[in-house]
Scaffold this active site. Structure first.
Site, PDB file in Angstrom:
ATOM      1  N   SER A  17     -72.206  68.508  13.329  1.00 27.32           N
ATOM      2  CA  SER A  17     -72.895  67.220  13.412  1.00 27.32           C
ATOM      3  C   SER A  17     -74.032  67.138  12.401  1.00 27.32           C
ATOM      4  O   SER A  17     -74.195  66.129  11.702  1.00 27.32           O
ATOM      5  CB  SER A  17     -73.437  67.002  14.822  1.00 27.32           C
ATOM      6  N   ARG A  42     -82.966  65.419  14.077  1.00 26.62           N
ATOM      7  CA  ARG A  42     -82.609  65.605  15.489  1.00 26.62           C
ATOM      8  C   ARG A  42     -82.567  64.273  16.216  1.00 26.62           C
ATOM      9  O   ARG A  42     -81.733  64.069  17.100  1.00 26.62           O
ATOM     10  CB  ARG A  42     -83.561  66.576  16.189  1.00 26.62           C
ATOM     11  N   HIS A  45     -79.336  62.818  15.294  1.00 29.09           N
ATOM     12  CA  HIS A  45     -78.297  63.539  16.030  1.00 29.09           C
ATOM     13  C   HIS A  45     -78.201  63.039  17.469  1.00 29.09           C
ATOM     14  O   HIS A  45     -77.106  62.911  18.033  1.00 29.09           O
ATOM     15  CB  HIS A  45     -78.602  65.035  16.016  1.00 29.09           C
TER      16      HIS A  45
END
Length: 214
Positions: A17, A42, A45
């Protein structure tokens, strides 16, 4: 039954990812600051939303101040149980920290009723009475940010960091802009986007960059 995709082991999913995120950011010509890069990635994500590469705003000392506070075991106060659940408490505990959420406390409910405020506002007032340094991770309630702004202006509260990422429409944009006017360290998602998952993701990214967990 067969499926038109490959089977990926759980340990590889996050790595893949982040590789895809890096490729897409590169394709968009986005260049992130080295210090804030892990936090932005993050959040992307967590949300699959690349707009965060542009709408996350960091005060000049936000990451350094956050790391110093986390290393010192400064507690994190959230405005939702969801954000509290999403923060990696094991990583936080390595530095002596904990996550607190006062939303379900009886005294907070009573204070909100008596004063005619939201529980989120009452939570910030409760944090103020504890006279401790806190990191505030607000992902839902703009009223929490508004009250933080007021308490800071009155000299009653000095947050180690404010993560201001409530999501929604009413007073959301305006409350975030108030935090940008303060002199405390902050990480704010400008605009309407955000959420408890984003607040947790930001705290986790700060933790992971400290303890090497990810």
């Amino acid at each position: 039954m067969t499926y038109p995709f490959e089977t990926i082991l759980p340990a590889d999913i996050e790595r893949r990812s982040f590789e895809m995120i890096a490729q897409e950011l590169d394709a968009q010509g986005v260049r992130l600051d080295e210090e804030t890069d892990p936090i932005v990635r993050r959040v992307i994500h967590t949300t699959a939303d690349f707009e965060y590469a542009r709408n996350l705003v960091f005060s000049p000392d936000a990451v350094q101040a956050a790391h110093a506070a986390l290393r010192a075991g400064v507690p994190v106060v959230t405005d939702t149980q969801m954000a509290r659940a999403g923060i990696n408490k094991k990583s936080l505990a390595r530095f002596g920290g904990e996550v607190l959420c006062f939303m379900s406390d009886d005294d907070v409910a009573e204070a909100a009723r008596v004063n005619g405020t939201t529980r989120a506002t009452a939570c910030m007032d409760k944090a103020c009475t504890l006279e401790r340094p806190f990191i505030f991770a607000v992902g839902n309630a703009p009223t929490a940010l508004i009250r933080l702004y007021e308490l800071i202006g009155e000299g009653k509260l000095h947050p180690a960091l404010i993560v201001g990422v409530p999501v929604g429409f009413v007073n959301v944009v305006e409350s975030k802009e108030l935090i940008l006017k303060t002199d405390v360290p902050y990480i704010v998602a400008r605009g309407r986007k955000g959420g408890s998952n984003v607040a947790a993701a930001i705290i986790n990214a700060l933790l992971y960059s400290l303890d090497g967990a990810r």
